[in-house]
Enzyme design. Structure first.
Site, PDB file in Angstrom:
ATOM      1  N   ARG A  39       0.852  -1.187   0.000  1.00  0.00           N
ATOM      2  CA  ARG A  39       0.000   0.000   0.000  1.00  0.00           C
ATOM      3  C   ARG A  39       0.895   1.246   0.000  1.00  0.00           C
ATOM      4  O   ARG A  39       2.102   1.156   0.260  1.00  0.00           O
ATOM      5  CB  ARG A  39      -0.897   0.012   1.228  1.00  0.00           C
ATOM      6  CG  ARG A  39      -1.914  -1.119   1.250  1.00  0.00           C
ATOM      7  CD  ARG A  39      -2.492  -1.327   2.639  1.00  0.00           C
ATOM      8  NE  ARG A  39      -3.168  -0.137   3.144  1.00  0.00           N
ATOM      9  CZ  ARG A  39      -3.498   0.047   4.422  1.00  0.00           C
ATOM     10  NH1 ARG A  39      -3.196  -0.872   5.323  1.00  0.00           N
ATOM     11  NH2 ARG A  39      -4.127   1.137   4.802  1.00  0.00           N
TER      12      ARG A  39
ATOM     13  N   LYS B 290      -1.799  -7.677  11.219  1.00  0.00           N
ATOM     14  CA  LYS B 290      -3.138  -7.553  11.802  1.00  0.00           C
ATOM     15  C   LYS B 290      -4.187  -7.152  10.766  1.00  0.00           C
ATOM     16  O   LYS B 290      -5.380  -7.278  11.021  1.00  0.00           O
ATOM     17  CB  LYS B 290      -3.136  -6.561  12.968  1.00  0.00           C
ATOM     18  CG  LYS B 290      -2.973  -5.118  12.582  1.00  0.00           C
ATOM     19  CD  LYS B 290      -3.219  -4.205  13.775  1.00  0.00           C
ATOM     20  CE  LYS B 290      -3.116  -2.756  13.342  1.00  0.00           C
ATOM     21  NZ  LYS B 290      -3.669  -1.828  14.316  1.00  0.00           N
ATOM     22  N   ASP B 291      -3.741  -6.692   9.577  1.00  0.00           N
ATOM     23  CA  ASP B 291      -4.679  -6.335   8.511  1.00  0.00           C
ATOM     24  C   ASP B 291      -5.065  -7.525   7.653  1.00  0.00           C
ATOM     25  O   ASP B 291      -5.928  -7.407   6.779  1.00  0.00           O
ATOM     26  CB  ASP B 291      -4.064  -5.268   7.595  1.00  0.00           C
ATOM     27  CG  ASP B 291      -3.984  -3.903   8.242  1.00  0.00           C
ATOM     28  OD1 ASP B 291      -4.696  -3.676   9.248  1.00  0.00           O
ATOM     29  OD2 ASP B 291      -3.204  -3.065   7.752  1.00  0.00           O
TER      30      ASP B 291
ATOM     31  N   SER C  77     -11.023   0.985  15.291  1.00  0.00           N
ATOM     32  CA  SER C  77     -10.988  -0.414  15.710  1.00  0.00           C
ATOM     33  C   SER C  77     -12.130  -0.741  16.661  1.00  0.00           C
ATOM     34  O   SER C  77     -12.280  -0.094  17.705  1.00  0.00           O
ATOM     35  CB  SER C  77      -9.643  -0.684  16.400  1.00  0.00           C
ATOM     36  OG  SER C  77      -9.699  -1.818  17.221  1.00  0.00           O
ATOM     37  N   LEU C  78     -12.910  -1.779  16.340  1.00  0.00           N
ATOM     38  CA  LEU C  78     -13.971  -2.192  17.258  1.00  0.00           C
ATOM     39  C   LEU C  78     -13.389  -2.727  18.561  1.00  0.00           C
ATOM     40  O   LEU C  78     -14.010  -2.593  19.626  1.00  0.00           O
ATOM     41  CB  LEU C  78     -14.851  -3.260  16.615  1.00  0.00           C
ATOM     42  CG  LEU C  78     -15.753  -2.823  15.460  1.00  0.00           C
ATOM     43  CD1 LEU C  78     -16.774  -3.896  15.162  1.00  0.00           C
ATOM     44  CD2 LEU C  78     -16.443  -1.508  15.747  1.00  0.00           C
ATOM     45  N   ARG C  79     -12.209  -3.354  18.496  1.00  0.00           N
ATOM     46  CA  ARG C  79     -11.551  -3.817  19.730  1.00  0.00           C
ATOM     47  C   ARG C  79     -11.227  -2.632  20.635  1.00  0.00           C
ATOM     48  O   ARG C  79     -11.559  -2.631  21.834  1.00  0.00           O
ATOM     49  CB  ARG C  79     -10.250  -4.571  19.380  1.00  0.00           C
ATOM     50  CG  ARG C  79      -9.391  -4.917  20.612  1.00  0.00           C
ATOM     51  CD  ARG C  79      -8.024  -5.417  20.187  1.00  0.00           C
ATOM     52  NE  ARG C  79      -7.304  -4.439  19.400  1.00  0.00           N
ATOM     53  CZ  ARG C  79      -6.515  -3.499  19.911  1.00  0.00           C
ATOM     54  NH1 ARG C  79      -6.344  -3.386  21.201  1.00  0.00           N
ATOM     55  NH2 ARG C  79      -5.885  -2.653  19.110  1.00  0.00           N
ATOM     56  N   ARG C  80     -10.594  -1.607  20.074  1.00  0.00           N
ATOM     57  CA  ARG C  80     -10.256  -0.428  20.890  1.00  0.00           C
ATOM     58  C   ARG C  80     -11.525   0.249  21.405  1.00  0.00           C
ATOM     59  O   ARG C  80     -11.581   0.672  22.557  1.00  0.00           O
ATOM     60  CB  ARG C  80      -9.405   0.557  20.077  1.00  0.00           C
ATOM     61  CG  ARG C  80      -7.996   0.046  19.797  1.00  0.00           C
ATOM     62  CD  ARG C  80      -7.153   1.098  19.097  1.00  0.00           C
ATOM     63  NE  ARG C  80      -5.841   0.556  18.748  1.00  0.00           N
ATOM     64  CZ  ARG C  80      -5.292   0.603  17.539  1.00  0.00           C
ATOM     65  NH1 ARG C  80      -5.954   1.177  16.540  1.00  0.00           N
ATOM     66  NH2 ARG C  80      -4.102   0.095  17.313  1.00  0.00           N
TER      67      ARG C  80
ATOM     68  N   ARG D 260     -11.173   7.007  11.029  1.00  0.00           N
ATOM     69  CA  ARG D 260     -10.386   6.234  10.077  1.00  0.00           C
ATOM     70  C   ARG D 260      -9.369   7.106   9.363  1.00  0.00           C
ATOM     71  O   ARG D 260      -9.397   8.324   9.456  1.00  0.00           O
ATOM     72  CB  ARG D 260     -11.306   5.551   9.058  1.00  0.00           C
ATOM     73  CG  ARG D 260     -12.020   4.326   9.631  1.00  0.00           C
ATOM     74  CD  ARG D 260     -12.484   3.397   8.533  1.00  0.00           C
ATOM     75  NE  ARG D 260     -11.390   2.994   7.689  1.00  0.00           N
ATOM     76  CZ  ARG D 260     -11.491   2.817   6.361  1.00  0.00           C
ATOM     77  NH1 ARG D 260     -12.651   3.018   5.756  1.00  0.00           N
ATOM     78  NH2 ARG D 260     -10.441   2.454   5.659  1.00  0.00           N
ATOM     79  N   GLY D 261      -8.466   6.451   8.646  1.00  0.00           N
ATOM     80  CA  GLY D 261      -7.453   7.159   7.883  1.00  0.00           C
ATOM     81  C   GLY D 261      -6.052   6.752   8.294  1.00  0.00           C
ATOM     82  O   GLY D 261      -5.850   6.022   9.262  1.00  0.00           O
TER      83      GLY D 261
ATOM     84  N   VAL E  96      -2.147   7.309   9.685  1.00  0.00           N
ATOM     85  CA  VAL E  96      -1.729   7.865  10.977  1.00  0.00           C
ATOM     86  C   VAL E  96      -1.757   9.384  10.949  1.00  0.00           C
ATOM     87  O   VAL E  96      -2.346  10.020  11.843  1.00  0.00           O
ATOM     88  CB  VAL E  96      -0.318   7.352  11.346  1.00  0.00           C
ATOM     89  CG1 VAL E  96       0.214   8.106  12.570  1.00  0.00           C
ATOM     90  CG2 VAL E  96      -0.344   5.851  11.611  1.00  0.00           C
TER      91      VAL E  96
ATOM     92  N   THR F 203      -3.386  11.367   9.021  1.00  0.00           N
ATOM     93  CA  THR F 203      -4.766  11.839   8.872  1.00  0.00           C
ATOM     94  C   THR F 203      -5.471  11.859  10.219  1.00  0.00           C
ATOM     95  O   THR F 203      -6.170  12.823  10.558  1.00  0.00           O
ATOM     96  CB  THR F 203      -5.534  10.932   7.902  1.00  0.00           C
ATOM     97  OG1 THR F 203      -4.877  10.924   6.637  1.00  0.00           O
ATOM     98  CG2 THR F 203      -6.972  11.410   7.725  1.00  0.00           C
ATOM     99  N   ARG F 204      -5.285  10.815  11.003  1.00  0.00           N
ATOM    100  CA  ARG F 204      -5.942  10.758  12.313  1.00  0.00           C
ATOM    101  C   ARG F 204      -5.373  11.830  13.248  1.00  0.00           C
ATOM    102  O   ARG F 204      -6.117  12.453  14.020  1.00  0.00           O
ATOM    103  CB  ARG F 204      -5.779   9.369  12.918  1.00  0.00           C
ATOM    104  CG  ARG F 204      -6.427   8.280  12.076  1.00  0.00           C
ATOM    105  CD  ARG F 204      -6.412   6.939  12.766  1.00  0.00           C
ATOM    106  NE  ARG F 204      -6.466   5.843  11.805  1.00  0.00           N
ATOM    107  CZ  ARG F 204      -6.699   4.593  12.119  1.00  0.00           C
ATOM    108  NH1 ARG F 204      -6.920   4.257  13.376  1.00  0.00           N
ATOM    109  NH2 ARG F 204      -6.722   3.654  11.200  1.00  0.00           N
TER     110      ARG F 204
ATOM    111  N   CYS G 177     -13.757  -7.594  11.005  1.00  0.00           N
ATOM    112  CA  CYS G 177     -13.833  -6.235  11.530  1.00  0.00           C
ATOM    113  C   CYS G 177     -15.164  -5.958  12.224  1.00  0.00           C
ATOM    114  O   CYS G 177     -15.449  -4.826  12.600  1.00  0.00           O
ATOM    115  CB  CYS G 177     -13.589  -5.224  10.405  1.00  0.00           C
ATOM    116  SG  CYS G 177     -11.873  -5.204   9.864  1.00  0.00           S
TER     117      CYS G 177
END
Length: 309
Positions: free
Chosen positions: A11, A85-86, A131-134, A151-152, A154, A156-157, A244
């Protein structure tokens, strides 16, 4: 003898490029090859292009790999570098995760201009996370907070945070370290309290099954302890049909040939969770993870998983 450069698919985000360059550097050192023998091929994925919705709504983890895997399967690239993890737990036919690099720090970090720690945020503060986990872990620890989708890439966030779109966010420490942004986190979260995503912090290489030329190139940089740990965590995830849509945490550590695994599943609101621990030989990593997944699924019961739908 190889005369054309090996083509590395990735990517185009700064973090993805940093990971591809790390892989290239390790291969150069292992084989005494010049940089000119490796070409980094940047590919756009649907997950990168659609950033206004959660992954659960647009198709899950595979959105970050589909285009890259198509080029890998067709031979247009020689191998691909990913954040482990992706990666979906089921890969396309003919492809496999052939190499894992030494794992970076597995922990999450808290970033906020408002408070130094997650527990110090004022009541009702807004925390952004993709992240749903976070999200579930934040709600478990601080049910009073307002959690939104963030989202986005690093940068961008971090820009969203600077604009005041949220009071805080959480990111993987591994990515922050690889990007050299060590001054950004205000707290590194304890993995005993805030366990990471399965395979967090590990770079993997995906290649074609049976490609002896590429296998010979890549095998020199495979890190066995990381492979065992991530294999266990991914087996846990696969047994739980992890996607996800599912808040799942899992971390395996390796020492003296022994593996220790701790896994957790949560409801999206963080109100209910189940934990499990397992230990055994690192050589049995896949079986340990799968058994832990089956055990925690039985313990939680079918009603628990209905909250994920």
């Amino acid at each position: 003898m190889q005369t054309k450069p090996f083509r590395i698919g990735t990517r185009g985000s700064p973090l993805a490029l940093a990971q591809a360059r790390e892989t290239r550097s390790r291969l150069m050192a292992a084989h005494g090859l010049p940089e000119s023998m490796f070409e980094i091929v940047v590919l756009s994925t649907k997950g990168d292009r659609i950033t206004d919705r959660s992954l659960a709504l647009i198709g899950g983890k595979g959105l970050f790999t589909e285009e890259i895997e198509a080029q890998l399967a067709s031979g247009q690239i020689d191998f691909a570098v990913h954040s482990s993890k992706d990666m979906p737990t089921k890969l396309p036919d003919g492809l496999h995760l052939s190499v894992f690099l030494p794992r970076e720090d597995v922990r999450d970090v808290f970033i906020s201009p408002v408070a130094p720690r997650l527990l110090d945020l004022p009541r009702g503060a807004t925390v952004g996370s993709a992240s749903l986990r976070r999200q579930a872990l934040i709600r478990r620890l601080r049910p009073d907070l307002n959690v939104i989708v963030f989202r986005g890439q690093v940068d961008t966030r971090l820009e969203k945070l600077a604009r005041g779109e949220a009071d805080a966010t959480l990111l993987a420490y591994a990515g922050i370290r690889r990007l050299g942004k060590l001054d950004v986190p205000t707290e590194v979260l304890d993995p005993e309290i805030f366990p990471p995503a399965p395979a967090q912090g590990a770079i993997c290489v995906e290649s074609r099954i049976g490609d002896a030329r590429i296998d010979a190139l890549l095998s020199a940089i495979d890190h066995a302890p990381t492979r065992a740990a991530v294999t266990c965590e991914r087996a846990f995830l696969e047994t739980l049909d992890g996607s996800c849509r599912t808040p799942i945490a899992g971390l395996a550590t390796i020492g003296d040939g022994q593996l220790r695994f701790r896994g957790m599943i949560l409801t999206p609101d963080g109100g209910t969770f189940h934990e499990i621990e397992a230990t055994g030989p690192a050589a049995d990593a896949a079986d340990l993870g799968a058994t832990a997944g089956r055990t925690i699924r039985e313990r939680a019961g079918a009603a628990f998983f209905e909250s994920w739908i």
